[in-house]
Design a protein around this motif. Sequence first.
Motif, PDB file in Angstrom:
ATOM      1  N   SER A  68       0.837  -1.192   0.000  1.00  0.00           N
ATOM      2  CA  SER A  68       0.000   0.000   0.000  1.00  0.00           C
ATOM      3  C   SER A  68       0.878   1.251   0.000  1.00  0.00           C
ATOM      4  O   SER A  68       1.682   1.446   0.908  1.00  0.00           O
ATOM      5  N   PRO A  69       0.751   2.101  -0.998  1.00  0.00           N
ATOM      6  CA  PRO A  69       1.566   3.318  -1.032  1.00  0.00           C
ATOM      7  C   PRO A  69       1.088   4.309   0.036  1.00  0.00           C
ATOM      8  O   PRO A  69      -0.053   4.246   0.501  1.00  0.00           O
ATOM      9  N   SER A  99       0.392  10.284   0.145  1.00  0.00           N
ATOM     10  CA  SER A  99       0.834  11.239  -0.880  1.00  0.00           C
ATOM     11  C   SER A  99       1.055  10.544  -2.223  1.00  0.00           C
ATOM     12  O   SER A  99       0.620  11.053  -3.261  1.00  0.00           O
ATOM     13  N   CYS A 100       1.729   9.396  -2.212  1.00  0.00           N
ATOM     14  CA  CYS A 100       1.982   8.677  -3.463  1.00  0.00           C
ATOM     15  C   CYS A 100       0.668   8.180  -4.081  1.00  0.00           C
ATOM     16  O   CYS A 100       0.506   8.183  -5.299  1.00  0.00           O
ATOM     17  N   LYS A 101      -0.260   7.808  -3.219  1.00  0.00           N
ATOM     18  CA  LYS A 101      -1.569   7.360  -3.710  1.00  0.00           C
ATOM     19  C   LYS A 101      -2.291   8.521  -4.390  1.00  0.00           C
ATOM     20  O   LYS A 101      -2.821   8.371  -5.499  1.00  0.00           O
ATOM     21  N   LEU A 102      -2.302   9.694  -3.767  1.00  0.00           N
ATOM     22  CA  LEU A 102      -2.985  10.856  -4.326  1.00  0.00           C
ATOM     23  C   LEU A 102      -2.292  11.340  -5.602  1.00  0.00           C
ATOM     24  O   LEU A 102      -2.955  11.721  -6.577  1.00  0.00           O
ATOM     25  N   LEU A 103      -0.951  11.320  -5.585  1.00  0.00           N
ATOM     26  CA  LEU A 103      -0.189  11.796  -6.748  1.00  0.00           C
ATOM     27  C   LEU A 103      -0.045  10.720  -7.820  1.00  0.00           C
ATOM     28  O   LEU A 103       0.556  10.970  -8.873  1.00  0.00           O
ATOM     29  N   ARG A 104      -0.532   9.525  -7.525  1.00  0.00           N
ATOM     30  CA  ARG A 104      -0.502   8.377  -8.447  1.00  0.00           C
ATOM     31  C   ARG A 104       0.915   8.087  -8.936  1.00  0.00           C
ATOM     32  O   ARG A 104       1.219   8.066 -10.128  1.00  0.00           O
ATOM     33  N   ARG A 105       1.751   7.887  -7.944  1.00  0.00           N
ATOM     34  CA  ARG A 105       3.120   7.495  -8.270  1.00  0.00           C
ATOM     35  C   ARG A 105       3.514   6.317  -7.385  1.00  0.00           C
ATOM     36  O   ARG A 105       2.861   6.021  -6.386  1.00  0.00           O
ATOM     37  N   ARG A 106       4.619   5.685  -7.757  1.00  0.00           N
ATOM     38  CA  ARG A 106       5.095   4.524  -7.001  1.00  0.00           C
ATOM     39  C   ARG A 106       5.778   5.006  -5.733  1.00  0.00           C
ATOM     40  O   ARG A 106       6.600   5.929  -5.754  1.00  0.00           O
ATOM     41  N   CYS A 107       5.401   4.405  -4.603  1.00  0.00           N
ATOM     42  CA  CYS A 107       5.973   4.779  -3.318  1.00  0.00           C
ATOM     43  C   CYS A 107       7.273   3.993  -3.121  1.00  0.00           C
ATOM     44  O   CYS A 107       7.263   2.764  -3.020  1.00  0.00           O
TER      45      CYS A 107
END
Length: 170
Positions: free
Chosen positions: A15-16, A19-27
């Motif tokens: 689970s990212p 912030s990474c989830k909202l920005l849709r990037r890999r954590c």
Amino acid sequence: MVGLIKAAKMGSGSSPCASCKLLRRRCVMDCIFAPYFPPDDPQRFALVHKLFGASNVSKLLQELPVNKRGDAVSSLVFEANTRIRDPVYGCVGAISLLQNQVSRLQMQLEQAQAELMSIQMQQHLQNEISDDKSLVLAATINLHQYLNDFAASTANLIIQDPLKTESLWT
């Protein structure tokens, strides 16, 4: 420190972070946001991102020592929440409101202390008056006793020699 490591590892797990989830990037493993924006509270990062922007928050966190970052994030979240409630003044409005409340409470405290002092002074005066009344009562009793004694001795003189009594009155 252990909590930070766990939070950082969570960012690299399945689970990212928020912030990474909202920005849709890999954590990634060393994600600067992961320790402070866990995946179970996405709204927290969304508010901060909306007000400050992810790039600015990232730069701010990188410039701070690790032990100060948690406090900085808490401050950013607080500012973001207060800006939602009061877009013009934000934290300053909240602080001003609290300062006004403190001023009012200080005035109420001063009034209560003045009232308490007044009550204590009244009690003190009542005690003094009570003491004075006791002294007056004792003096009155002594005076009555003296007058009774004088009357009794005068009565004895009159009974013993009525002619000597005349000289007492003149």
